[in-house]
Design an enzyme around this catalytic site. Structure first.
Site, PDB file in Angstrom:
ATOM      1  N   SER A 142       0.877  -1.180   0.000  1.00 23.05           N
ATOM      2  CA  SER A 142       0.000   0.000   0.000  1.00 23.05           C
ATOM      3  C   SER A 142       0.909   1.223   0.000  1.00 23.05           C
ATOM      4  CB  SER A 142      -0.843  -0.014   1.283  1.00 23.05           C
ATOM      5  OG  SER A 142      -1.391   1.260   1.550  1.00 23.05           O
ATOM      6  N   TYR A 155      -1.434  -1.195  10.506  1.00 26.76           N
ATOM      7  CA  TYR A 155      -1.450  -1.325   9.036  1.00 26.76           C
ATOM      8  C   TYR A 155      -0.138  -0.798   8.451  1.00 26.76           C
ATOM      9  CZ  TYR A 155      -3.633  -1.197   4.337  1.00 26.76           C
ATOM     10  OH  TYR A 155      -3.951  -1.386   3.011  1.00 26.76           O
TER      11      TYR A 155
HETATM   12  P1  NAD Z   1     -11.106  -6.752   0.440  1.00 23.00           P
HETATM   13  O1  NAD Z   1     -11.640  -6.500   1.810  1.00 23.00           O
HETATM   14  O2  NAD Z   1     -11.990  -6.554  -0.736  1.00 23.00           O
HETATM   15  O3  NAD Z   1     -10.495  -8.228   0.363  1.00 23.00           O
HETATM   16  C1  NAD Z   1      -9.726  -8.777   1.398  1.00 23.00           C
HETATM   17  C2  NAD Z   1      -9.526 -10.253   1.159  1.00 23.00           C
HETATM   18  O4  NAD Z   1      -8.726 -10.764   2.245  1.00 23.00           O
HETATM   19  C3  NAD Z   1     -10.816 -11.055   1.150  1.00 23.00           C
HETATM   20  O5  NAD Z   1     -10.732 -12.069   0.167  1.00 23.00           O
HETATM   21  C4  NAD Z   1     -10.863 -11.682   2.530  1.00 23.00           C
HETATM   22  O6  NAD Z   1     -11.587 -12.899   2.586  1.00 23.00           O
HETATM   23  C5  NAD Z   1      -9.380 -11.904   2.802  1.00 23.00           C
HETATM   24  N1  NAD Z   1      -9.103 -12.000   4.234  1.00 23.00           N
HETATM   25  C6  NAD Z   1      -9.334 -11.076   5.192  1.00 23.00           C
HETATM   26  N2  NAD Z   1      -8.988 -11.558   6.407  1.00 23.00           N
HETATM   27  C7  NAD Z   1      -8.515 -12.808   6.215  1.00 23.00           C
HETATM   28  C8  NAD Z   1      -8.030 -13.836   7.070  1.00 23.00           C
HETATM   29  N3  NAD Z   1      -7.953 -13.690   8.398  1.00 23.00           N
HETATM   30  N4  NAD Z   1      -7.647 -14.999   6.524  1.00 23.00           N
HETATM   31  C9  NAD Z   1      -7.744 -15.195   5.190  1.00 23.00           C
HETATM   32  N5  NAD Z   1      -8.183 -14.262   4.325  1.00 23.00           N
HETATM   33  C10 NAD Z   1      -8.579 -13.090   4.825  1.00 23.00           C
HETATM   34  O7  NAD Z   1      -9.815  -5.819   0.364  1.00 23.00           O
HETATM   35  P2  NAD Z   1      -8.972  -5.187  -0.847  1.00 23.00           P
HETATM   36  O8  NAD Z   1      -9.154  -3.718  -0.792  1.00 23.00           O
HETATM   37  O9  NAD Z   1      -9.182  -5.908  -2.112  1.00 23.00           O
HETATM   38  O10 NAD Z   1      -7.507  -5.445  -0.281  1.00 23.00           O
HETATM   39  C11 NAD Z   1      -6.569  -6.325  -0.859  1.00 23.00           C
HETATM   40  C12 NAD Z   1      -5.166  -5.862  -0.477  1.00 23.00           C
HETATM   41  O11 NAD Z   1      -4.934  -4.575  -1.025  1.00 23.00           O
HETATM   42  C13 NAD Z   1      -4.952  -5.715   1.035  1.00 23.00           C
HETATM   43  O12 NAD Z   1      -3.685  -6.220   1.371  1.00 23.00           O
HETATM   44  C14 NAD Z   1      -5.018  -4.224   1.254  1.00 23.00           C
HETATM   45  O13 NAD Z   1      -4.263  -3.830   2.383  1.00 23.00           O
HETATM   46  C15 NAD Z   1      -4.405  -3.718  -0.037  1.00 23.00           C
HETATM   47  N6  NAD Z   1      -4.740  -2.329  -0.370  1.00 23.00           N
HETATM   48  C16 NAD Z   1      -6.037  -1.935  -0.517  1.00 23.00           C
HETATM   49  C17 NAD Z   1      -6.309  -0.599  -0.810  1.00 23.00           C
HETATM   50  C18 NAD Z   1      -7.709  -0.078  -0.968  1.00 23.00           C
HETATM   51  O14 NAD Z   1      -7.871   1.146  -1.044  1.00 23.00           O
HETATM   52  N7  NAD Z   1      -8.711  -0.923  -1.070  1.00 23.00           N
HETATM   53  C19 NAD Z   1      -5.258   0.310  -0.954  1.00 23.00           C
HETATM   54  C20 NAD Z   1      -3.953  -0.147  -0.804  1.00 23.00           C
HETATM   55  C21 NAD Z   1      -3.704  -1.465  -0.517  1.00 23.00           C
END
Ligand code: NAD
Length: 260
Positions: A142, A155
């Protein structure tokens, strides 16, 4: 070029992980799907990929807070798919609170899912990658791996740590045909950030869309969120031969968030 390879994407039941799974499946990549779905929902998800893309796909719902479950998951996936070629450590969770009030349990869970799980999956995936002399490790960090924001102690610690871990893997594997990089997105339109938007809407008595715009523009120069697919396309690029010289990098796609 990637057809027939296998990608394991943690957290591919939603958001960025799910979009990445579609992008790679379009190239004929077989998939290990994963996330917190029930067995039957997961099987349905895998089946939908098999039918749509004529690839091999399996699903597992290992809770990444538990190292034993990760080990079982990885052993099963490696056995079923004859090794993992592309590892995308994507699963992540968020919780916002000041450092003084940050709950221990939330700290532990965020470090476990966003950082420690990647250590385990990398360690398990590497032997077959090295044997095949080809591998791609792509960790979804991120902008919070590069800069900080208030109320995101766990985080930011996890994402900064993930970038450090990835650099070491890149150094150790540079002669083995394996690259390791982190992608550092800004705001991406997924369920992960809905709580933060809802909090702003509630505090400021504004609607969800207005709060969303405020959240984006408080950090990014580009006044729009990335789509999950844009991150997936970046993952695909890192899997190509063109990108084989890119390793050990932390690569922002962040609408100029970290340019400031
Ligand atoms: P999301 O909430 O849509 O998806 C998260 C996924 O992680 C889901 O499939 C969920 O089932 C899985 N998960 C959560 N807890 C878990 C656990 N204990 N065990 C197994 N699986 C688990 O989130 P997203 O936004 O698609 O995020 C994906 C990645 O991108 C993350 O690492 C997040 O930090 C990063 N990210 C997101 C953003 C944003 O703005 N959405 C920005 C930067 C980075």
């Amino acid at each position: 070029m990637l057809a027939g390879k296998t990608a394991l994407i943690t957290g591919s039941s939603s958001g960025i992980g799910l979009a990445t799974a579609h992008v790679l499946a379009e190239q004929g990549v077989n998939l290990v799907l994963h996330g917190l779905l029930s067995e039957s929902e997961g099987e349905k998800l895998a089946q939908s990929f098999i039918e749509k893309y004529a690839i091999k796909a399996i699903f597992d719902n290992a809770d990444l807070r538990d190292a034993n479950k990760i080990n079982c998951f990885m052993n099963y996936a490696i056995e079923q798919m004859n090794g993992i070629d592309i590892l995308v450590n994507n699963a992540g969770i968020q919780y916002t609170e000041s450092i003084e009030r940050f709950p221990d349990s939330k700290w532990d869970a965020i470090i476990a899912v966003n950082l420690t799980a990647a250590f385990h999956t990398i360690q398990k995936s590497l032997p077959t990658m090295i044997k095949k002399h080809w591998g791609r490790i792509i960790n979804i960090a991120s902008v919070h791996g590069l800069v900080a924001s208030k109320q995101k102690s766990a985080y930011c610690a996890a994402k900064h740590g993930l970038i450090g871990l990835t650099k070491v893997v890149a150094l150790e594997c540079a002669e083995e045909g394996v690259t390791a990089n982190t992608i550092c997105p800004g705001w991406v339109d997924t369920p992960l950030i809905n709580d933060q938007i809802a909090q702003i809407a509630q505090q400021q008595h504004i609607d969800f869309e207005r709060a969303k715009y405020q959240l984006i523009t408080s950090k990014q120069a580009l006044p729009e969120m990335l789509s999950p697919r844009q991150v997936g396309e970046f993952v695909l690029f890192l899997c190509t031969d063109t990108a084989k010289g890119i390793t050990g990098s932390a690569l922002p796609i962040d609408g100029a968030w970290t340019a400031q």
